[in-house]
Design an enzyme around this catalytic site. Structure first.
Site, PDB file in Angstrom:
ATOM      1  N   GLU A 143     -14.087  -9.955  -7.056  1.00 25.71           N
ATOM      2  CA  GLU A 143     -13.177  -9.497  -6.333  1.00 25.71           C
ATOM      3  C   GLU A 143     -12.572 -10.681  -5.551  1.00 25.71           C
ATOM      4  OE1 GLU A 143     -11.255  -6.762  -6.562  1.00 25.71           O
ATOM      5  OE2 GLU A 143     -12.442  -5.856  -7.537  1.00 25.71           O
TER       6      GLU A 143
ATOM      7  N   ARG B 173       0.968  -1.614   0.372  1.00 33.05           N
ATOM      8  CA  ARG B 173       0.165  -0.427  -0.391  1.00 33.05           C
ATOM      9  C   ARG B 173       0.529   0.853  -0.158  1.00 33.05           C
ATOM     10  NH1 ARG B 173      -5.033  -1.253  -1.758  1.00 33.05           N
ATOM     11  NH2 ARG B 173      -6.034  -3.209  -0.886  1.00 33.05           N
TER      12      ARG B 173
ATOM     13  N   ALA C 244     -10.232  -7.567  -1.599  1.00 30.82           N
ATOM     14  CA  ALA C 244     -11.658  -6.183  -1.503  1.00 30.82           C
ATOM     15  C   ALA C 244     -11.324  -6.062  -2.897  1.00 30.82           C
ATOM     16  CB  ALA C 244     -11.023  -5.542  -0.358  1.00 30.82           C
TER      17      ALA C 244
ATOM     18  N   GLU D 255      -9.005 -11.909  -7.232  1.00 29.60           N
ATOM     19  CA  GLU D 255      -7.781 -12.089  -6.269  1.00 29.60           C
ATOM     20  C   GLU D 255      -6.961 -13.051  -5.541  1.00 29.60           C
ATOM     21  OE1 GLU D 255      -8.141  -8.797  -3.078  1.00 29.60           O
ATOM     22  OE2 GLU D 255      -7.520  -7.032  -4.782  1.00 29.60           O
TER      23      GLU D 255
ATOM     24  N   GLU E 228      -2.058  -5.758  -8.243  1.00 30.45           N
ATOM     25  CA  GLU E 228      -2.529  -7.638  -8.346  1.00 30.45           C
ATOM     26  C   GLU E 228      -0.868  -9.240  -8.742  1.00 30.45           C
ATOM     27  OE1 GLU E 228      -3.422  -5.350  -9.655  1.00 30.45           O
ATOM     28  OE2 GLU E 228      -5.866  -4.870  -8.612  1.00 30.45           O
TER      29      GLU E 228
END
Length: 222
Positions: free
Chosen positions: A108, A79, A91, A112, A158
């Site tokens: 999602e 992040r 998420a 993910e 990702e």
């Protein structure tokens, strides 16, 4: 002073939850792809005005995905704003116009984590920081997991994801120990523990969501 009306030390009358915070004016400072920043002039108790900086957000969903062994799927993701990788739930943003939140959550989870789920319910809705943003995140509980193929094409972030399963009790310990700090993840894990222990009940997937963000979506539809 009016009899029966209490005042603060600054002389402002206490309105005891009855004041209407009317917006007197609004100025856009930034409109981006996933959020906007505006400044509002707001009528305050006592007749004065105040400036409020507001970040409009698309809203998001997150998923506590539990397998048959009561293990939860977590994502380790970098992040940029905090400068490190965080353990989070699968998420994503509510960035598809008209898509139901549970459908976004299902998409999602597949993208993910490469998973589908048979059973879905709502755990919690989280207003992430209501002092300056309307962002709200709905956290779903997904059980009856099965593997599906993840999309071949992924974005830059990702491509760096790490996917791991933890016993739910261990994930809760991590949250309480400060090892998981993402707000929706902490709230979702604690809620999942309460539901799985039989202390609380989850809500249906179409449960009312009063704080579902709408302002930024309305901008996009103009």
């Amino acid at each position: 002073m009016v009899v029966g009306v209490k005042t603060t030390d600054s002389g402002v009358a206490r309105t005891n939850g009855e004041h209407e915070f009317t917006t007197l004016g609004s100025t856009d400072l930034h409109v981006g792809r996933i959020l906007a920043l505006r400044v509002d002039e707001v009528r305050m108790p006592g007749g004065g005005q105040a400036r409020r900086e507001v970040v409009e957000h698309l809203g998001a969903v997150a998923v506590v995905a539990l397998d048959d062994d009561e293990q939860v799927v977590l994502i380790h993701q970098y992040r940029y704003p905090v400068g490190r990788r965080l353990w989070e739930l699968p998420a994503g943003l509510l960035d598809v116009a008209g898509e139901e939140p549970v459908r976004t959550a299902q998409r999602e989870l597949a993208e993910e984590a490469g998973l589908a789920a048979r059973d879905w319910s709502v755990l919690v809705d989280v207003a992430t920081s209501p002092g300056f943003t309307d962002e709200s995140v709905r956290v779903f509980l997904a059980t009856g997991l099965s593997d599906v193929e993840r999309p071949a094409a992924v974005g830059d972030e990702e491509a760096d994801l790490v996917i791991r399963r933890f016993p739910l009790a261990e994930a809760v310990r991590m949250a309480l120990a400060g090892e998981i700090t993402n707000g929706p993840a902490v709230a979702g894990l604690l809620a999942a523990q309460a539901v799985r222990d039989g202390r609380q009940q989850a809500r249906p997937v179409d449960a009312a969501w009063p704080d579902l963000p709408r302002r930024f979506h309305q901008r996009q539809s103009r």
